[in-house]
Design an enzyme around this catalytic site. Sequence first.
Site, PDB file in Angstrom:
ATOM      1  N   SER A  45       0.855  -1.185   0.000  1.00  0.00           N
ATOM      2  CA  SER A  45       0.000   0.000   0.000  1.00  0.00           C
ATOM      3  C   SER A  45       0.888   1.230   0.000  1.00  0.00           C
ATOM      4  O   SER A  45       1.866   1.298   0.747  1.00  0.00           O
ATOM      5  CB  SER A  45      -0.911   0.010   1.235  1.00  0.00           C
ATOM      6  OG  SER A  45      -1.791   1.116   1.188  1.00  0.00           O
ATOM      7  N   GLU A  46       0.541   2.201  -0.830  1.00  0.00           N
ATOM      8  CA  GLU A  46       1.445   3.333  -1.050  1.00  0.00           C
ATOM      9  C   GLU A  46       1.637   4.226   0.171  1.00  0.00           C
ATOM     10  O   GLU A  46       2.551   5.055   0.209  1.00  0.00           O
ATOM     11  CB  GLU A  46       0.952   4.173  -2.237  1.00  0.00           C
ATOM     12  CG  GLU A  46      -0.394   4.805  -2.021  1.00  0.00           C
ATOM     13  CD  GLU A  46      -1.169   4.987  -3.309  1.00  0.00           C
ATOM     14  OE1 GLU A  46      -1.611   6.116  -3.551  1.00  0.00           O
ATOM     15  OE2 GLU A  46      -1.329   4.011  -4.067  1.00  0.00           O
ATOM     16  N   ASN A  47       0.775   4.065   1.198  1.00  0.00           N
ATOM     17  CA  ASN A  47       0.979   4.843   2.415  1.00  0.00           C
ATOM     18  C   ASN A  47       2.061   4.232   3.309  1.00  0.00           C
ATOM     19  O   ASN A  47       2.378   4.778   4.356  1.00  0.00           O
ATOM     20  CB  ASN A  47      -0.327   5.002   3.193  1.00  0.00           C
ATOM     21  CG  ASN A  47      -0.932   3.673   3.608  1.00  0.00           C
ATOM     22  OD1 ASN A  47      -1.044   2.768   2.799  1.00  0.00           O
ATOM     23  ND2 ASN A  47      -1.335   3.561   4.862  1.00  0.00           N
ATOM     24  N   SER A  87       8.144   3.889   0.025  1.00  0.00           N
ATOM     25  CA  SER A  87       7.042   3.245  -0.683  1.00  0.00           C
ATOM     26  C   SER A  87       7.053   3.602  -2.163  1.00  0.00           C
ATOM     27  O   SER A  87       6.919   2.737  -3.037  1.00  0.00           O
ATOM     28  CB  SER A  87       5.709   3.661  -0.052  1.00  0.00           C
ATOM     29  OG  SER A  87       4.632   3.029  -0.693  1.00  0.00           O
TER      30      SER A  87
END
Length: 218
Positions: A45-47, A87
Amino acid sequence: MLDKNGIARRIAREVQDGFYVNLGIGIPTLVANYVRDDIEVEFQSENGVLGMGPFPFEGDEDADIINAGKQTITTLPGASFFDSALSFSMIRGQHVDLTILGAMEVAENGDIANWKIPGKMVKGMGGAMDLVASAENIIVAMMHTNRSGQSKLLKRCTLPLTGVGCVTKIVTNLAVLEVTAKGFKLLERAPGVSVEEIKKATEGTLEIPDEVPEMILA
């Protein structure tokens, strides 16, 4: 015809053992619930999460553990947390094998529009533009038509683009389609859906093979 969970189940069949997979917000987040138990997959997940699991059961949520869409998630053994810089280094460095995104429109040449509708407030473009610029394998999860019944698979996108010529495959509530040099190629049809229904719901050029099998969701 499929619902959102059905779309996610079908896309889960595209996930292979050892894949690193990024899940966009919306329908794509459901894919983690349907991946086969006999394969190992790392969901990113990009977070800043690597090793996401299925959604938590009610009552087991941890408000500090969320995905990019701010939904509470679970993590698998060995999961890791990191900042957005790392990320996006993973994403831009092409270390993600498969990207699954939602979309408002997809054009027959693989263009995607999924971040803005003119006149409506948006929080920002998010990480989608990084994902579509870096990923080589992008599957879109979406409804085939909008609420007015108009096709979302178009000759040319009408909304601001997120990426150009980047989508490889689309799974909708009606069908599985591949983006080719000739337009959309119909690969599978959803249970109970006819080829004629798919044809009527698709504005873009649609290549229809002689035989179009029904989707297998198991």
